[in-house]
Design a protein around this motif. Structure first.
Motif, mmCIF file in Angstrom:
data_model
loop_
_atom_site.group_PDB
_atom_site.id
_atom_site.type_symbol
_atom_site.label_atom_id
_atom_site.label_comp_id
_atom_site.label_asym_id
_atom_site.label_seq_id
_atom_site.Cartn_x
_atom_site.Cartn_y
_atom_site.Cartn_z
ATOM 1 N N ASP A 35 4.981 -13.987 25.028
ATOM 2 C CA ASP A 35 4.234 -15.241 25.167
ATOM 3 C C ASP A 35 5.100 -16.329 25.787
ATOM 4 O OD1 ASP A 35 1.946 -14.076 24.098
ATOM 5 O OD2 ASP A 35 2.338 -14.815 22.068
ATOM 6 N N ASP A 36 6.358 -16.409 25.357
ATOM 7 C CA ASP A 36 7.257 -17.423 25.927
ATOM 8 C C ASP A 36 7.488 -17.187 27.415
ATOM 9 O OD1 ASP A 36 7.506 -18.879 23.588
ATOM 10 O OD2 ASP A 36 9.352 -17.853 22.963
ATOM 11 N N ARG A 39 4.589 -18.350 29.415
ATOM 12 C CA ARG A 39 4.549 -19.810 29.546
ATOM 13 C C ARG A 39 5.597 -20.330 30.529
ATOM 14 N NH1 ARG A 39 4.506 -19.150 24.038
ATOM 15 N NH2 ARG A 39 2.413 -19.439 23.193
ATOM 16 N N PRO A 90 0.956 -23.865 23.577
ATOM 17 C CA PRO A 90 1.830 -23.321 22.528
ATOM 18 C C PRO A 90 1.078 -22.539 21.454
ATOM 19 C CG PRO A 90 1.683 -25.718 22.372
ATOM 20 C CD PRO A 90 0.964 -25.322 23.615
#
Length: 193
Positions: A35-36, A39, A90
């Motif tokens: 996920d990071d 992003r 987030p």
């Protein structure tokens, strides 16, 4: 999907097939990312892989709403949401964004399959600054061609962003995602390699 679309029996199948192929290219750019990483904004642009996936999903959904003649929100109201769809928030996950994109794809397939004539008119909203003032409607065919073009453009963006994150490129990612065997000319992507 082995890199090329199979011959199609008719125009509708071909248009939907090429759109599906470009959707798959978008998802392959995200293959194996956290996920990071989804992003991450690793280049000079503000684009991330997760944000691009959200954007193409939202864009496709909006176009299908137009095909169904669902009145869009006024442009001024929707602009903030439009810009927000370029980033993975987030509280969002890559998995949830891909699942939402799959739902959009299923809806598109269902709607387009149910339309008898690809020449059916799709009214052009008049308050969007980049839409033409000198035309009143597109056709469903035009909308599908536009969605293919839009998705392909952003699949290319996603490829560049992904390569900037970890060096992974489209064909090795596709080979890994689809379980292709290693060959003399192609080694499927593996994390950390």
């Amino acid at each position: 999907m082995a890199g090329n679309l199979s011959p199609t029996p008719d125009e509708r199948s071909g248009l939907l097939g090429f759109l599906a192929q470009q959707r798959q290219a978008m998802k392959i750019a995200a293959y194996g990312l956290t996920d990071d990483q989804a992003r991450a904004v690793p280049s000079a642009s503000a684009l991330s892989v997760g944000g691009l996936l959200k954007h193409v999903s939202s864009t496709e959904s909006g176009w299908i709403d137009l095909v169904l003649k669902i009145e869009p929100k006024p442009f001024a109201e929707s602009m903030a949401a439009y810009q927000e769809n370029y980033r993975l928030g987030p509280d969002e996950t890559l998995e949830s964004v891909i699942a939402a994109y799959d739902q959009v794809a299923a809806r598109t397939e269902e709607v387009i399959t149910g339309i008898e004539d690809l020449n059916q008119e799709v009214p052009i909203p008049k308050d969007v600054p980049w839409f033409p003032d000198d035309a009143s409607a597109w056709s469903v065919r035009w909308v599908l061609l536009h969605l293919i073009e839009e998705t392909a453009r952003h699949a290319g963006h996603a490829d560049i962003v992904r390569e900037s994150i970890d060096g992974a490129t489209a064909m090795p990612l596709q080979a890994a995602a689809e379980g292709w065997p290693e060959t003399a000319w192609l080694k499927p992507w593996k994390p950390g390699e």
